[in-house]
Design a protein around this motif. Structure first.
Motif, PDB file in Angstrom:
ATOM      1  N   GLN A 153       0.848  -1.189   0.000  1.00 41.43           N
ATOM      2  CA  GLN A 153       0.000   0.000   0.000  1.00 41.43           C
ATOM      3  C   GLN A 153       0.882   1.237   0.000  1.00 41.43           C
ATOM      4  OE1 GLN A 153      -2.850  -0.141   3.117  1.00 41.43           O
ATOM      5  NE2 GLN A 153      -4.068   1.543   2.319  1.00 41.43           N
ATOM      6  N   VAL A 154       0.452   2.235  -0.764  1.00 37.90           N
ATOM      7  CA  VAL A 154       1.212   3.463  -0.915  1.00 37.90           C
ATOM      8  C   VAL A 154       0.437   4.621  -0.285  1.00 37.90           C
ATOM      9  CG1 VAL A 154       2.201   5.085  -2.575  1.00 37.90           C
ATOM     10  CG2 VAL A 154       2.310   2.622  -3.013  1.00 37.90           C
ATOM     11  N   SER A 182       5.207   7.059   0.291  1.00 41.43           N
ATOM     12  CA  SER A 182       5.822   6.069   1.166  1.00 41.43           C
ATOM     13  C   SER A 182       5.038   4.769   1.039  1.00 41.43           C
ATOM     14  CB  SER A 182       5.819   6.544   2.618  1.00 41.43           C
ATOM     15  OG  SER A 182       4.500   6.738   3.074  1.00 41.43           O
ATOM     16  N   GLY A 183       5.653   3.706   1.539  1.00 47.37           N
ATOM     17  CA  GLY A 183       4.983   2.413   1.470  1.00 47.37           C
ATOM     18  C   GLY A 183       5.621   1.526   0.417  1.00 47.37           C
ATOM     19  N   ARG A 184       4.817   0.640  -0.139  1.00 42.03           N
ATOM     20  CA  ARG A 184       5.301  -0.385  -1.049  1.00 42.03           C
ATOM     21  C   ARG A 184       5.350   0.144  -2.490  1.00 42.03           C
ATOM     22  NH1 ARG A 184       2.965  -5.334  -3.421  1.00 42.03           N
ATOM     23  NH2 ARG A 184       4.647  -6.840  -3.649  1.00 42.03           N
ATOM     24  N   LEU A 216       6.848   0.124  -6.171  1.00 45.26           N
ATOM     25  CA  LEU A 216       7.398  -0.946  -6.998  1.00 45.26           C
ATOM     26  C   LEU A 216       8.207  -0.438  -8.175  1.00 45.26           C
ATOM     27  CD1 LEU A 216       4.232  -3.233  -7.107  1.00 45.26           C
ATOM     28  CD2 LEU A 216       6.172  -3.350  -5.531  1.00 45.26           C
ATOM     29  N   ASN A 272      11.432   9.755  -3.395  1.00 50.18           N
ATOM     30  CA  ASN A 272      10.009   9.493  -3.638  1.00 50.18           C
ATOM     31  C   ASN A 272       9.174  10.761  -3.476  1.00 50.18           C
ATOM     32  OD1 ASN A 272      10.456   6.702  -4.090  1.00 50.18           O
ATOM     33  ND2 ASN A 272      10.423   6.315  -1.884  1.00 50.18           N
TER      34      ASN A 272
END
Length: 118
Positions: free
Chosen positions: A1-2, A25-27, A29, A76
């Motif tokens: 989850q982003v 932030s988060g996953r 890819l 990011n």
């Protein structure tokens, strides 16, 4: 989850400048496109500018000469530098990140208000 966190909105006089930022932030890819959209009451959310992970940019016609989108993939983070702001730029600005290759996803930020006074 982003997740996305935006900042930088506010009140500015016509002709002034603002810089919006959006941090993801988060996953993540990879191969995500990040973009800024804006929305006024009763209207749909429209693209302001977007930038691919490779740095290719795309602007709405009204933004081409006044706004600059940029991103730092290591952080990011994406920015939108807005210059020569006009009252018609008043809107809630939303950050978006999306991945169009599998696995696909799209996430919106909470929005940040930009108000330009005449």
């Amino acid at each position: 989850q982003v997740q996305l966190v935006e900042s930088g909105g506010g009140l500015v006089q016509a002709g002034g400048s603002l810089r919006l930022s959006c941090t993801a932030s988060g996953r993540l890819l990879g191969a995500e496109t990040m973009g800024w959209y804006r929305q006024t009451p009763g209207s749909q959310r429209d693209l302001v500018a977007r930038v691919t992970s490779g740095g290719t940019t795309d602007y709405a016609p009204y933004a081409e000469d006044r706004f600059t989108i940029s991103r730092d993939n290591r952080k990011n983070t994406m920015w939108l530098e807005m210059n020569n702001l006009k009252p018609e730029d008043t809107a809630v600005y939303y950050c978006n990140i999306r991945r169009v290759v599998t696995p696909q996803y799209s996430t919106w930020g909470q929005g940040t208000q930009v108000t330009v006074s005449s």
